[in-house]
Scaffold this active site. Structure first.
Site, PDB file in Angstrom:
ATOM      1  N   ARG A  61       0.733  -1.141  -0.139  1.00 52.71           N
ATOM      2  CA  ARG A  61       0.196  -0.174   0.124  1.00 52.71           C
ATOM      3  C   ARG A  61       0.797   1.295  -0.037  1.00 52.71           C
ATOM      4  O   ARG A  61       0.429   2.296  -0.568  1.00 52.71           O
ATOM      5  CB  ARG A  61      -0.857   0.036   1.306  1.00 52.71           C
ATOM      6  CG  ARG A  61      -1.888   1.160   1.338  1.00 52.71           C
ATOM      7  CD  ARG A  61      -2.848   0.967   2.434  1.00 52.71           C
ATOM      8  NE  ARG A  61      -3.884   1.792   2.648  1.00 52.71           N
ATOM      9  CZ  ARG A  61      -4.224   2.527   3.356  1.00 52.71           C
ATOM     10  NH1 ARG A  61      -3.895   2.181   4.583  1.00 52.71           N
ATOM     11  NH2 ARG A  61      -5.240   3.339   3.316  1.00 52.71           N
ATOM     12  N   HIS A  65       0.260   5.148  -1.797  1.00 58.43           N
ATOM     13  CA  HIS A  65       0.319   6.401  -1.140  1.00 58.43           C
ATOM     14  C   HIS A  65       1.347   7.274  -1.480  1.00 58.43           C
ATOM     15  O   HIS A  65       1.591   8.340  -1.194  1.00 58.43           O
ATOM     16  CB  HIS A  65      -0.251   6.267   0.231  1.00 58.43           C
ATOM     17  CG  HIS A  65      -1.613   5.749   0.457  1.00 58.43           C
ATOM     18  ND1 HIS A  65      -2.331   6.130   1.533  1.00 58.43           N
ATOM     19  CD2 HIS A  65      -2.356   4.857   0.058  1.00 58.43           C
ATOM     20  CE1 HIS A  65      -3.613   5.635   1.479  1.00 58.43           C
ATOM     21  NE2 HIS A  65      -3.409   4.918   0.538  1.00 58.43           N
ATOM     22  N   ASN A  93      -3.967   8.455   5.464  1.00 58.86           N
ATOM     23  CA  ASN A  93      -2.817   7.833   6.093  1.00 58.86           C
ATOM     24  C   ASN A  93      -2.958   7.958   7.641  1.00 58.86           C
ATOM     25  O   ASN A  93      -2.198   6.682   8.286  1.00 58.86           O
ATOM     26  CB  ASN A  93      -1.475   8.570   5.701  1.00 58.86           C
ATOM     27  CG  ASN A  93      -1.150   8.487   4.065  1.00 58.86           C
ATOM     28  OD1 ASN A  93      -1.550   7.863   3.557  1.00 58.86           O
ATOM     29  ND2 ASN A  93      -0.240   9.558   3.766  1.00 58.86           N
ATOM     30  N   HIS A 192      -6.569  -5.176  -2.791  1.00 57.90           N
ATOM     31  CA  HIS A 192      -7.324  -5.295  -1.694  1.00 57.90           C
ATOM     32  C   HIS A 192      -7.651  -6.972  -1.702  1.00 57.90           C
ATOM     33  O   HIS A 192      -8.582  -7.372  -1.079  1.00 57.90           O
ATOM     34  CB  HIS A 192      -8.618  -4.804  -1.855  1.00 57.90           C
ATOM     35  CG  HIS A 192      -8.371  -3.215  -1.852  1.00 57.90           C
ATOM     36  ND1 HIS A 192      -9.377  -2.282  -1.620  1.00 57.90           N
ATOM     37  CD2 HIS A 192      -7.300  -2.404  -1.375  1.00 57.90           C
ATOM     38  CE1 HIS A 192      -8.975  -0.862  -1.483  1.00 57.90           C
ATOM     39  NE2 HIS A 192      -7.530  -1.102  -1.222  1.00 57.90           N
TER      40      HIS A 192
HETATM   41  C1  HEM Z   1      -8.764   2.284  -5.916  1.00 55.53           C
HETATM   42  C2  HEM Z   1      -8.744   3.366  -4.990  1.00 55.53           C
HETATM   43  C3  HEM Z   1      -8.482   2.957  -3.521  1.00 55.53           C
HETATM   44  C4  HEM Z   1      -8.965   3.214  -2.429  1.00 55.53           C
HETATM   45  C5  HEM Z   1     -10.154   4.134  -2.277  1.00 55.53           C
HETATM   46  C6  HEM Z   1      -8.350   2.403  -1.418  1.00 55.53           C
HETATM   47  C7  HEM Z   1      -8.846   2.564   0.042  1.00 55.53           C
HETATM   48  C8  HEM Z   1      -8.472   1.872   0.965  1.00 55.53           C
HETATM   49  C9  HEM Z   1      -8.686   1.895   2.432  1.00 55.53           C
HETATM   50  C10 HEM Z   1      -9.767   2.773   2.896  1.00 55.53           C
HETATM   51  C11 HEM Z   1      -7.828   0.949   2.870  1.00 55.53           C
HETATM   52  C12 HEM Z   1      -8.220   0.418   4.581  1.00 55.53           C
HETATM   53  C13 HEM Z   1      -7.570   1.386   5.239  1.00 55.53           C
HETATM   54  C14 HEM Z   1      -7.822   1.494   6.580  1.00 55.53           C
HETATM   55  O1  HEM Z   1      -9.043   1.184   7.320  1.00 55.53           O
HETATM   56  O2  HEM Z   1      -7.128   1.852   7.684  1.00 55.53           O
HETATM   57  C15 HEM Z   1      -7.081   0.432   1.981  1.00 55.53           C
HETATM   58  C16 HEM Z   1      -6.266  -0.565   2.399  1.00 55.53           C
HETATM   59  C17 HEM Z   1      -5.262  -1.310   1.590  1.00 55.53           C
HETATM   60  N1  HEM Z   1      -5.081  -0.825   0.242  1.00 55.53           N
HETATM   61 FE1  HEM Z   1      -6.374   0.528  -0.624  1.00 55.53          FE
HETATM   62  N2  HEM Z   1      -7.537   1.827  -1.687  1.00 55.53           N
HETATM   63  C18 HEM Z   1      -7.442   2.074  -3.088  1.00 55.53           C
HETATM   64  C19 HEM Z   1      -6.384   1.523  -3.999  1.00 55.53           C
HETATM   65  C20 HEM Z   1      -5.376   0.811  -3.563  1.00 55.53           C
HETATM   66  C21 HEM Z   1      -4.229   0.356  -4.407  1.00 55.53           C
HETATM   67  C22 HEM Z   1      -4.008   0.976  -5.944  1.00 55.53           C
HETATM   68  C23 HEM Z   1      -3.289  -0.323  -3.765  1.00 55.53           C
HETATM   69  C24 HEM Z   1      -2.005  -0.709  -4.112  1.00 55.53           C
HETATM   70  C25 HEM Z   1      -1.761  -1.132  -5.516  1.00 55.53           C
HETATM   71  C26 HEM Z   1      -3.955  -0.406  -2.520  1.00 55.53           C
HETATM   72  C27 HEM Z   1      -3.427  -1.385  -1.462  1.00 55.53           C
HETATM   73  C28 HEM Z   1      -4.007  -1.429  -0.370  1.00 55.53           C
HETATM   74  C29 HEM Z   1      -3.716  -2.554   0.801  1.00 55.53           C
HETATM   75  C30 HEM Z   1      -2.504  -3.599   0.319  1.00 55.53           C
HETATM   76  C31 HEM Z   1      -4.440  -2.351   1.713  1.00 55.53           C
HETATM   77  C32 HEM Z   1      -4.289  -3.036   3.152  1.00 55.53           C
HETATM   78  C33 HEM Z   1      -3.268  -2.561   3.969  1.00 55.53           C
HETATM   79  C34 HEM Z   1      -2.986  -2.889   5.336  1.00 55.53           C
HETATM   80  O3  HEM Z   1      -3.518  -4.102   5.702  1.00 55.53           O
HETATM   81  O4  HEM Z   1      -2.064  -2.548   6.011  1.00 55.53           O
HETATM   82  N3  HEM Z   1      -5.084   0.043  -2.415  1.00 55.53           N
HETATM   83  N4  HEM Z   1      -7.244   0.754   0.764  1.00 55.53           N
END
Ligand code: HEM
Ligand SMILES: *[C@@H]1O[C@H](CO)[C@@H](O)[C@H](O)[C@H]1NC(C)=O
Ligand SMILES: *[C@@H]1O[C@H](CO)[C@@H](O)[C@H](O)[C@H]1NC(C)=O
Length: 319
Positions: A61, A65, A93, A192
């Site tokens: 992630r 970011h 973040n 995800h």
């Molecule tokens: C398309 C738009 C995207 C949105 C709106 C989005 C939003 C989010 C949100 C809200 C979370 C949870 C954060 C939390 O609750 O603290 C999350 C987690 C995550 N996102 Fe996204 N995301 C997007 C795209 C991406 C992309 C492009 C990647 C990487 C290529 C990514 C990788 C991840 C990963 C791996 C997690 C889990 C992180 C963890 O467990 O520490 N996301 N994302």
């Protein structure tokens, strides 16, 4: 100018422009200056993921970011100080991005074998790739040669990274603003398939939305109270099937109306991206292919090259 030579001139210009976007990024950038780079990074990533599987997701992630804010320049790694506001407390973040101490460990190991040579921005890209591979996903060759910023942007972090409440058109627009296609957006959302989200980010979806499987909503409600402010940081897996395995289950979940975030389910709710979701849900190979293309494209966003920026000694602060 004759029409034919004009065509030739504009073609030459086009080639020049195309070449200049990532002219200095290449997989063998450190082949001479740090031949042990990859073999130094991977065991540290491996150990971090062995200790906690979720860390692979957190490390992946960080690329998203980082790259969406001033380009892939490790701006996200800069700590706040009394006189410097970084990106770590921006809305997408704050209390959410993690893995900074693993990046510190990797940087320290790399500094030991080749001091002052490898950027934190490049370390982020290699680390994300290794994480995906370790969790069972595809391998790709990472292009290198980025340098580190001396600045960060709290306001661009808030502006450029889409929130989980985003509509499909918002998502398409925020990715387009970074030069990424809708196809890239849908494929990269497959990240995800690993990792977790906090209750505050999916509460409205599991209590108020209708395009959700009701058994799935109930299951998630058990650990995410309805009342705003209670249990905000309670975690749930983004992929209900295999949260620590990098596969195409994410897209199957969307077909079953089991996307955890609003921004997940909008990719499959009767709109223009339904077909792509369907394809990935039945073909892991086509997901892997497009995810790799997406990762290469996201990693190409506005790198600092040549003599721009610096090679930070410590990823958390400018030299
Ligand atoms: C398309 C738009 C995207 C949105 C709106 C989005 C939003 C989010 C949100 C809200 C979370 C949870 C954060 C939390 O609750 O603290 C999350 C987690 C995550 N996102 Fe996204 N995301 C997007 C795209 C991406 C992309 C492009 C990647 C990487 C290529 C990514 C990788 C991840 C990963 C791996 C997690 C889990 C992180 C963890 O467990 O520490 N996301 N994302
Ligand atoms: C970040 O989160 C902390 C802890 O919840 C909070 O006190 C702080 O106000 C937040 N920072 C910003 C800039 O929102
Ligand atoms: C459901 O939607 C209503 C109306 O928009 C809102 O006031 C309420 O806070 C939402 N409930 C949850 C649990 O998010």
């Amino acid at each position: 100018m004759a029409p034919s030579s004009m065509t030739f001139a504009s073609l030459a210009l086009l080639l020049l422009l195309l070449g200049s976007t990532s002219a200095h990024l290449t997989p063998d950038f450190y082949a001479k200056s740090c031949p042990k780079l990859f073999s130094t990074v991977k065991p540290v990533v491996q150990a971090a993921i062995a200790k906690e599987k979720r860390m692979g997701a957190s490390l992946l992630r960080l690329v998203f970011h980082d790259c969406f804010v001033q380009g892939c320049d490790a701006s996200i790694l800069l700590d706040d100080t009394p006189t410097f506001r970084g990106e770590k407390t921006a809305a997408p973040n704050n209390n959410s991005v993690r893995g900074f101490d693993v990046i510190d460990k990797i940087k320290a190991a790399v500094e030991k074998v080749c001091p002052g040579v490898v950027s934190c921005a490049d370390i982020l890209e290699i680390t994300a790739r290794d994480s995906v591979v370790i969790l069972g996903g595809p391998f790709w060759e990472v292009k290198l040669g980025r340098r580190d910023s001396t600045t960060a942007s709290f306001s661009l972090a808030n502006q450029n990274i889409p929130p989980p409440t985003s509509s499909l058109s918002n998502l398409i627009n925020k990715f387009a603003a970074q030069g990424l296609s809708t196809k890239d957006m849908v494929a990269l959302s497959g990240a995800h398939t690993i990792g977790k989200a906090r209750c505050i980010n999916f509460r409205n979806r599991i209590y108020n939305e209708t395009d959700i499987n009701s058994a799935f909503a109930k299951k998630r409600q058990a650990n995410c109270p309805k009342t705003a402010g209670s249990g905000d940081n309670n975690l749930a897996p983004l992929d209900v099937q295999t949260p620590t395995y990098f596969d195409n289950d994410y897209y199957q979940n969307l077909i079953h109306k089991e996307g955890l975030l609003h921004s997940d389910q909008v990719l499959y709710n009767g709109g223009s991206t339904d077909f792509q979701v369907k394809t990935y849900s039945i073909s892991p190979g086509s997901f892997y292919h497009d995810f790799v293309v997406g990762m290469i494209n996201i990693a190409d966003i506005n790198p600092l090259t040549g003599s721009k920026g610096e090679i930070r000694k410590n990823c958390r602060r400018v030299n």
